[in-house]
Motif scaffolding. Structure first.
Motif, PDB file in Angstrom:
ATOM      1  N   GLY A  45      12.085  16.026  85.194  1.00 21.57           N
ATOM      2  CA  GLY A  45      10.842  16.736  85.435  1.00 21.57           C
ATOM      3  C   GLY A  45       9.634  16.089  84.802  1.00 21.57           C
ATOM      4  N   MET A  46       9.850  15.069  83.962  1.00 16.88           N
ATOM      5  CA  MET A  46       8.756  14.449  83.223  1.00 16.88           C
ATOM      6  C   MET A  46       8.420  13.037  83.677  1.00 16.88           C
ATOM      7  SD  MET A  46      10.019  15.602  79.396  1.00 16.88           S
ATOM      8  CE  MET A  46       8.670  14.799  78.546  1.00 16.88           C
ATOM      9  N   VAL A  47       9.383  12.318  84.244  1.00 16.15           N
ATOM     10  CA  VAL A  47       9.211  10.882  84.439  1.00 16.15           C
ATOM     11  C   VAL A  47       8.375  10.562  85.686  1.00 16.15           C
ATOM     12  CG1 VAL A  47      11.302  10.295  83.200  1.00 16.15           C
ATOM     13  CG2 VAL A  47      11.432  10.724  85.661  1.00 16.15           C
ATOM     14  N   PRO A  48       7.605   9.451  85.629  1.00 12.75           N
ATOM     15  CA  PRO A  48       6.742   9.060  86.755  1.00 12.75           C
ATOM     16  C   PRO A  48       7.435   8.104  87.725  1.00 12.75           C
ATOM     17  CG  PRO A  48       6.211   7.722  84.860  1.00 12.75           C
ATOM     18  CD  PRO A  48       7.336   8.637  84.433  1.00 12.75           C
ATOM     19  N   VAL A  49       8.722   8.316  87.961  1.00 16.02           N
ATOM     20  CA  VAL A  49       9.492   7.484  88.881  1.00 16.02           C
ATOM     21  C   VAL A  49      10.319   8.406  89.769  1.00 16.02           C
ATOM     22  CG1 VAL A  49       9.599   5.515  87.288  1.00 16.02           C
ATOM     23  CG2 VAL A  49      11.398   7.245  87.231  1.00 16.02           C
ATOM     24  N   PRO A  50      10.749   7.944  90.933  1.00 15.56           N
ATOM     25  CA  PRO A  50      11.535   8.818  91.818  1.00 15.56           C
ATOM     26  C   PRO A  50      12.902   9.142  91.232  1.00 15.56           C
ATOM     27  CG  PRO A  50      11.399   6.582  92.724  1.00 15.56           C
ATOM     28  CD  PRO A  50      10.462   6.634  91.560  1.00 15.56           C
ATOM     29  N   THR A  51      13.287  10.415  91.323  1.00  6.60           N
ATOM     30  CA  THR A  51      14.566  10.895  90.810  1.00  6.60           C
ATOM     31  C   THR A  51      15.219  11.798  91.852  1.00  6.60           C
ATOM     32  OG1 THR A  51      13.602  12.856  89.766  1.00  6.60           O
ATOM     33  CG2 THR A  51      13.689  10.837  88.436  1.00  6.60           C
ATOM     34  N   PRO A  52      16.503  12.108  91.691  1.00  7.41           N
ATOM     35  CA  PRO A  52      17.146  13.018  92.641  1.00  7.41           C
ATOM     36  C   PRO A  52      16.580  14.437  92.540  1.00  7.41           C
ATOM     37  CG  PRO A  52      18.769  11.826  91.310  1.00  7.41           C
ATOM     38  CD  PRO A  52      17.448  11.600  90.673  1.00  7.41           C
ATOM     39  N   ALA A  53      16.660  15.162  93.637  1.00  5.50           N
ATOM     40  CA  ALA A  53      16.291  16.581  93.626  1.00  5.50           C
ATOM     41  C   ALA A  53      17.440  17.393  93.052  1.00  5.50           C
ATOM     42  CB  ALA A  53      15.978  17.057  95.038  1.00  5.50           C
ATOM     43  N   ILE A  54      17.126  18.377  92.224  1.00 10.74           N
ATOM     44  CA  ILE A  54      18.140  19.265  91.659  1.00 10.74           C
ATOM     45  C   ILE A  54      18.400  20.390  92.653  1.00 10.74           C
ATOM     46  CG2 ILE A  54      18.684  20.857  89.780  1.00 10.74           C
ATOM     47  CD1 ILE A  54      16.875  19.136  87.992  1.00 10.74           C
ATOM     48  N   ARG A  55      19.652  20.537  93.057  1.00  8.67           N
ATOM     49  CA  ARG A  55      20.015  21.601  93.999  1.00  8.67           C
ATOM     50  C   ARG A  55      20.283  22.914  93.258  1.00  8.67           C
ATOM     51  NH1 ARG A  55      21.758  19.938  99.092  1.00  8.67           N
ATOM     52  NH2 ARG A  55      20.421  18.235  99.779  1.00  8.67           N
ATOM     53  N   TRP A  56      21.083  22.853  92.199  1.00  7.62           N
ATOM     54  CA  TRP A  56      21.335  24.041  91.389  1.00  7.62           C
ATOM     55  C   TRP A  56      22.006  23.614  90.086  1.00  7.62           C
ATOM     56  CZ3 TRP A  56      26.620  24.414  90.722  1.00  7.62           C
ATOM     57  CH2 TRP A  56      27.435  23.931  91.753  1.00  7.62           C
ATOM     58  N   HIS A  57      22.016  24.526  89.135  1.00  8.15           N
ATOM     59  CA  HIS A  57      22.614  24.241  87.834  1.00  8.15           C
ATOM     60  C   HIS A  57      23.323  25.487  87.333  1.00  8.15           C
ATOM     61  CE1 HIS A  57      22.099  23.443  83.247  1.00  8.15           C
ATOM     62  NE2 HIS A  57      23.233  22.933  83.674  1.00  8.15           N
ATOM     63  N   GLU A  58      24.638  25.421  87.273  1.00  5.00           N
ATOM     64  CA  GLU A  58      25.470  26.494  86.734  1.00  5.00           C
ATOM     65  C   GLU A  58      26.424  25.845  85.739  1.00  5.00           C
ATOM     66  OE1 GLU A  58      25.324  29.672  87.124  1.00  5.00           O
ATOM     67  OE2 GLU A  58      23.858  29.796  88.749  1.00  5.00           O
ATOM     68  N   PRO A  59      26.064  25.845  84.434  1.00  2.00           N
ATOM     69  CA  PRO A  59      26.896  25.143  83.448  1.00  2.00           C
ATOM     70  C   PRO A  59      28.371  25.499  83.597  1.00  2.00           C
ATOM     71  CG  PRO A  59      24.921  26.024  82.424  1.00  2.00           C
ATOM     72  CD  PRO A  59      24.952  26.567  83.813  1.00  2.00           C
ATOM     73  N   PRO A  60      29.242  24.486  83.551  1.00  2.00           N
ATOM     74  CA  PRO A  60      28.993  23.088  83.181  1.00  2.00           C
ATOM     75  C   PRO A  60      28.689  22.164  84.358  1.00  2.00           C
ATOM     76  CG  PRO A  60      31.341  23.417  83.362  1.00  2.00           C
ATOM     77  CD  PRO A  60      30.707  24.750  83.690  1.00  2.00           C
ATOM     78  N   VAL A  61      28.251  22.702  85.503  1.00  2.00           N
ATOM     79  CA  VAL A  61      28.044  21.872  86.699  1.00  2.00           C
ATOM     80  C   VAL A  61      26.564  21.762  87.023  1.00  2.00           C
ATOM     81  CG1 VAL A  61      28.606  21.549  89.134  1.00  2.00           C
ATOM     82  CG2 VAL A  61      30.272  22.639  87.608  1.00  2.00           C
ATOM     83  N   LEU A  62      26.125  20.536  87.265  1.00  2.00           N
ATOM     84  CA  LEU A  62      24.776  20.259  87.748  1.00  2.00           C
ATOM     85  C   LEU A  62      24.903  19.622  89.124  1.00  2.00           C
ATOM     86  CD1 LEU A  62      21.671  19.938  87.383  1.00  2.00           C
ATOM     87  CD2 LEU A  62      22.161  17.735  86.283  1.00  2.00           C
ATOM     88  N   ALA A  63      24.240  20.212  90.123  1.00  2.00           N
ATOM     89  CA  ALA A  63      24.281  19.687  91.492  1.00  2.00           C
ATOM     90  C   ALA A  63      22.957  19.010  91.806  1.00  2.00           C
ATOM     91  CB  ALA A  63      24.551  20.816  92.484  1.00  2.00           C
ATOM     92  N   ILE A  64      23.023  17.743  92.191  1.00  3.57           N
ATOM     93  CA  ILE A  64      21.814  17.009  92.544  1.00  3.57           C
ATOM     94  C   ILE A  64      22.000  16.360  93.909  1.00  3.57           C
ATOM     95  CG2 ILE A  64      21.180  16.563  90.141  1.00  3.57           C
ATOM     96  CD1 ILE A  64      22.257  13.733  90.480  1.00  3.57           C
ATOM     97  N   ALA A  65      20.882  16.173  94.595  1.00  2.38           N
ATOM     98  CA  ALA A  65      20.926  15.562  95.919  1.00  2.38           C
ATOM     99  C   ALA A  65      21.098  14.056  95.805  1.00  2.38           C
ATOM    100  CB  ALA A  65      19.642  15.885  96.677  1.00  2.38           C
ATOM    101  N   ALA A  66      21.773  13.485  96.781  1.00  2.00           N
ATOM    102  CA  ALA A  66      21.871  12.033  96.859  1.00  2.00           C
ATOM    103  C   ALA A  66      20.493  11.450  97.142  1.00  2.00           C
ATOM    104  CB  ALA A  66      22.844  11.631  97.959  1.00  2.00           C
TER     105      ALA A  66
END
Length: 253
Positions: A45-66
């Motif tokens: 959420g802070m960096v000025p470079v392209p990163t994956p989109a976060i789909r959802w977060h339910e510990p201990p699982v983090l889902a991110i888009a390719a």
């Protein structure tokens, strides 16, 4: 997740600390330490470079888009990416390093020095590598243990974590090690085993890179990562990997 996005489950990486699975266009990262996902989410959420989109977060699982595109390459094989793609990666890393560092702490030099001493002792005690290879690389590694101005670093900028499409960076993934740190560390990890691409990377990165420190980090990283790799089922002695990096230093003056 829609049916169109579903597919076979692919195990991307799995060991005792964490696992990453791919299902369609979503990566599921399972980590026993919730702090890793917290850092990853905050950093992206802070960096000025392209990163994956976060789909959802339910510990201990983090889902991110390719992310689109393909990785710059893999360790142990020549990178198929163009010189321009490497330069674009260098420019992206420079934008990251020029950003304000994150507010959480990074590793101190004393911690790094202690780890280097501990891991070299293990390599020597277990005769994993010839003693002269360990000792020579430890000498080279000392150049990384110098004062520096902390920057926002990725912290695990392996070549497989930078994605490009043609000559454009489309995404940088796996931010769980992001922290204030030595910017030369990021440049070294990205070119570990691909030293021939350092000039291309620095073309995009611009002034301020210290090649001697980058070379020192090649040695330090390879020395300190080897035991973890062996104990978690990876092979640092595969062609082009960490042991080859360490042996290659013996051919330098």
């Amino acid at each position: 997740m829609s049916e169109a996005a579903m597919g076979e489950v692919e195990v991307v990486v799995a060991h005792s600390q964490r696992a990453t699975l791919r299902v369609g266009d979503v990566f599921l990262k399972v980590d026993g330490d919730p702090a890793h996902a917290d850092v990853e989410i905050r950093a992206m959420g802070m960096v000025p470079v392209p990163t994956p989109a976060i789909r959802w977060h339910e510990p201990p699982v983090l889902a991110i888009a390719a992310v689109p595109g393909t990785a710059l390459g893999v360790l142990g094989e020549p990178s198929p990416a163009s010189s321009a793609a490497w330069a674009a990666a260098g420019a992206a890393v420079r934008r990251l390093h020029d950003a304000p560092p994150p507010p959480w702490p990074g590793r101190g030099l004393d911690d790094v020095a202690a780890e280097l001493e501990r891991e070299c002792a293990w390599l020597l005690a277990n005769e994993v590598l010839p003693a002269e290879v360990v000792r020579r690389n430890r000498e080279i590694a000392q150049a990384a243990l110098r004062p520096y101005r902390p920057a926002f670093i990725h912290g695990d900028l392996q070549i497989t974590h930078v994605f490009v499409d043609g000559d454009e960076v489309t995404g940088i993934i796996d931010w769980s090690e992001a922290a204030p740190g030595d910017p030369m560390f990021d440049l070294a990890i990205l070119t570990l085993g691909h030293e021939e691409r350092l000039d291309d990377l620095l073309t995009g990165y611009g002034p301020g890179a210290d090649r001697d420190v980058i070379r020192a980090w090649w040695s330090l990283r390879s020395l300190t990562a080897s035991r973890w790799l062996v104990e978690h089922g990876f092979d640092p002695d595969a062609p082009g990997c960490e042991f080859d990096v360490l042996r290659s230093r013996m051919r330098e003056p």
